[in-house]
Design a protein around this motif. Structure first.
Motif, mmCIF file in Angstrom:
data_model
loop_
_atom_site.group_PDB
_atom_site.id
_atom_site.type_symbol
_atom_site.label_atom_id
_atom_site.label_comp_id
_atom_site.label_asym_id
_atom_site.label_seq_id
_atom_site.Cartn_x
_atom_site.Cartn_y
_atom_site.Cartn_z
ATOM 1 N N LEU A 238 0.998 -1.197 0.012
ATOM 2 C CA LEU A 238 -0.021 0.082 0.044
ATOM 3 C C LEU A 238 0.898 1.186 -0.065
ATOM 4 N N GLY A 239 2.035 1.035 0.489
ATOM 5 C CA GLY A 239 2.947 2.416 0.399
ATOM 6 C C GLY A 239 3.141 2.918 1.693
ATOM 7 N N ARG A 240 4.209 3.714 1.801
ATOM 8 C CA ARG A 240 4.723 4.496 3.034
ATOM 9 C C ARG A 240 3.782 5.768 3.292
ATOM 10 N N THR A 241 3.290 6.366 2.010
ATOM 11 C CA THR A 241 2.721 7.567 2.015
ATOM 12 C C THR A 241 1.237 7.179 2.379
ATOM 13 N N ALA A 242 0.553 6.105 2.149
ATOM 14 C CA ALA A 242 -0.859 5.682 2.468
ATOM 15 C C ALA A 242 -0.685 5.246 3.949
ATOM 16 N N TYR A 243 0.233 4.546 4.147
ATOM 17 C CA TYR A 243 0.532 4.121 5.691
ATOM 18 C C TYR A 243 0.745 5.395 6.823
ATOM 19 N N ARG A 244 1.261 6.398 6.412
ATOM 20 C CA ARG A 244 1.450 7.481 7.136
ATOM 21 C C ARG A 244 -0.116 8.193 7.319
ATOM 22 N N ALA A 245 -0.553 8.326 6.033
ATOM 23 C CA ALA A 245 -2.059 8.923 5.976
ATOM 24 C C ALA A 245 -2.992 8.394 6.924
ATOM 25 N N ALA A 246 -3.020 7.092 6.735
ATOM 26 C CA ALA A 246 -4.045 6.238 7.619
ATOM 27 C C ALA A 246 -3.806 6.269 9.018
ATOM 28 N N PHE A 247 -2.363 6.401 9.285
ATOM 29 C CA PHE A 247 -2.037 6.338 10.706
ATOM 30 C C PHE A 247 -2.225 7.925 11.418
ATOM 31 N N ASP A 248 -2.359 8.852 10.496
ATOM 32 C CA ASP A 248 -2.795 10.229 10.914
ATOM 33 C C ASP A 248 -4.506 10.086 11.633
ATOM 34 N N GLY A 249 -5.125 9.188 10.662
ATOM 35 C CA GLY A 249 -6.524 9.030 11.192
ATOM 36 C C GLY A 249 -6.585 8.226 12.637
ATOM 37 N N TYR A 250 -5.725 7.558 12.604
ATOM 38 C CA TYR A 250 -5.767 6.941 14.256
ATOM 39 C C TYR A 250 -5.393 7.916 15.290
ATOM 40 N N LEU A 251 -4.323 8.692 14.800
ATOM 41 C CA LEU A 251 -4.019 9.881 15.853
ATOM 42 C C LEU A 251 -5.037 10.743 15.872
ATOM 43 N N SER A 252 -5.891 11.117 15.068
ATOM 44 C CA SER A 252 -7.128 11.920 15.291
ATOM 45 C C SER A 252 -8.091 11.565 16.520
ATOM 46 N N GLY A 253 -8.019 10.167 16.404
ATOM 47 C CA GLY A 253 -8.920 9.712 17.569
ATOM 48 C C GLY A 253 -10.422 10.001 17.183
ATOM 49 N N THR A 254 -10.792 10.401 15.690
ATOM 50 C CA THR A 254 -12.259 10.653 15.471
ATOM 51 C C THR A 254 -12.740 9.250 15.064
ATOM 52 N N PRO A 255 -13.897 9.157 14.966
ATOM 53 C CA PRO A 255 -14.546 7.683 14.409
ATOM 54 C C PRO A 255 -14.342 7.460 13.049
ATOM 55 N N GLU A 256 -14.283 8.557 12.245
ATOM 56 C CA GLU A 256 -13.812 8.467 10.798
ATOM 57 C C GLU A 256 -12.312 8.074 10.541
ATOM 58 N N ILE A 262 -8.384 1.150 10.711
ATOM 59 C CA ILE A 262 -8.820 -0.003 10.769
ATOM 60 C C ILE A 262 -8.997 -0.815 9.244
ATOM 61 N N ALA A 263 -9.321 0.019 8.647
ATOM 62 C CA ALA A 263 -9.856 -0.276 7.232
ATOM 63 C C ALA A 263 -8.468 -0.670 6.475
ATOM 64 N N HIS A 264 -7.546 0.422 6.660
ATOM 65 C CA HIS A 264 -6.143 0.296 5.917
ATOM 66 C C HIS A 264 -5.473 -1.025 6.392
ATOM 67 N N CYS A 265 -5.582 -1.403 7.763
ATOM 68 C CA CYS A 265 -5.001 -2.530 8.272
ATOM 69 C C CYS A 265 -5.730 -3.667 7.571
ATOM 70 N N GLY A 266 -6.951 -3.755 7.683
ATOM 71 C CA GLY A 266 -7.771 -4.792 7.224
ATOM 72 C C GLY A 266 -7.382 -5.062 5.715
ATOM 73 N N LYS A 267 -6.921 -4.173 4.806
ATOM 74 C CA LYS A 267 -6.508 -4.055 3.369
ATOM 75 C C LYS A 267 -5.153 -4.628 3.372
ATOM 76 N N ALA A 268 -4.261 -4.247 4.508
ATOM 77 C CA ALA A 268 -3.029 -4.966 4.392
ATOM 78 C C ALA A 268 -2.874 -6.248 4.711
ATOM 79 N N VAL A 269 -3.958 -6.916 5.610
ATOM 80 C CA VAL A 269 -3.999 -8.392 5.644
ATOM 81 C C VAL A 269 -4.555 -8.972 4.594
ATOM 82 N N GLU A 270 -5.490 -8.369 3.678
ATOM 83 C CA GLU A 270 -6.049 -9.087 2.631
ATOM 84 C C GLU A 270 -5.038 -9.248 1.635
ATOM 85 N N LEU A 271 -4.101 -8.146 1.424
ATOM 86 C CA LEU A 271 -3.003 -8.349 0.386
ATOM 87 C C LEU A 271 -1.854 -9.140 0.867
ATOM 88 N N GLY A 272 -1.661 -9.275 2.246
ATOM 89 C CA GLY A 272 -0.818 -10.510 2.604
ATOM 90 C C GLY A 272 -1.348 -12.086 2.444
#
Length: 288
Positions: A238-256, A262-272
């Motif tokens: 998925l790439g470092r840029t997408a990883y960091r962007a998704a992680f920024d969502g975690y840091l935000s603490g917002t539901p979105e 979580i969706a990003h991590c799920g996609k990573a498992v699917e690709l694995g």
């Protein structure tokens, strides 16, 4: 749950009321998370249902471990070709070689720590850092202390939580893991991964340790008991840029933001899982 600095929210395990009993379970009801959980389950089931898995699962596990280590190292700046990882025997040279060696050691060690994780996750994290660092400096195998910084280039510029906050939030995370709960494995793995990245509890190798801990949750939960769905490989794809962007969502603490992580991590498992399916197909054709 996971913001840093002055805006930091309460650590896992510090909620009140009914949320205190199982705060991770509520994340499973966020928009899109149930779909991610189901999509991951189907992807994992496809790998485990492959006819090659019945006869050669050990080979698939070994290959998944190699690809997972390569992926985790890539996110930490050592983006080597898979064949280069196979070829090399010395990982003590430059910083990239050391990162790759650390990733390989962590992948091998993670499987030995499954029985300890649910009883003593903090002990496991200390062991993971010790294995990653592979030397006896006094900073190894313990959370960083006042005046110490954390080396994680991908997260440069983010506020670093204080040692006191790190301690409190690690304790909260540990309590949640020991207590167990009804949260899907993907949700728990994503929170463990995200929380360790947010805290950067050690002076080095935090990304590698966070991704190894994610692997431990996915395997130990029974979602991927043979460890053939390397999320680390998916994160790298998925790439470092997408990883960091998704992680920024975690840091935000917002539901979105949490749902996006979580969706990003799920996609990573699917690709694995897709990678291991391809390995199964290659073995079936006699091409590997």
């Amino acid at each position: 749950m996971s913001t840093t600095g002055a805006s930091a929210g309460p650590p896992p395990g510090s909620r009140t009321g009914s949320d205190r009993e199982d705060p991770l379970a509520a994340l499973g009801s966020l928009p899109g998370v149930a779909d991610s959980v189901e999509s991951v389950r189907k992807a994992v089931d496809r790998v485990y249902g492959h006819r090659i898995m019945r006869r050669r699962s050990n080979e698939i596990t070994s290959e998944a471990a190699l690809r997972g280590a390569r992926g985790s190292a890539a996110l930490s700046g050592a983006d080597w070709a898979l064949e280069e990882v196979r070829r090399r025997t010395d990982f003590s040279g430059d910083a990239e070689a050391r990162a790759m060696g650390a990733a390989l050691r962590l992948t091998a060690e993670a499987g030995q720590l499954l029985s300890i994780w649910r009883q003593s996750p903090l002990r496991v994290l200390a062991r993971l850092h010790l294995v990653a660092a592979a030397h006896g400096a006094e900073q190894v195998g313990r959370p960083r202390q006042a005046g110490e910084t954390a080396d994680e280039p991908l997260l440069d510029g983010l506020p670093l939580p204080s040692p006191a906050e790190v301690s409190a939030r690690l304790d909260g995370l540990s309590e949640l893991i020991i207590a167990g709960g009804a949260a899907p494995a993907l949700v728990t793995a994503a929170v463990v991964h995200g929380e360790l990245l947010a805290l950067r509890p050690f002076v080095s190798h935090n990304g590698l340790v966070a991704r190894a801990a994610e692997r431990i949750v996915l395997v130990g939960s029974g979602l991927d008991p043979k460890s053939v769905c390397p999320a680390e490989a998916g994160h790298a794809e998925l790439g470092r840029t997408a990883y960091r962007a998704a992680f920024d969502g975690y840091l935000s603490g917002t539901p979105e933001g949490m749902a996006a992580w979580i969706a990003h991590c799920g996609k990573a498992v699917e690709l694995g899982a897709r990678e291991s399916t391809a390995v199964c197909e290659a073995l079936q054709r006699g091409a590997a």
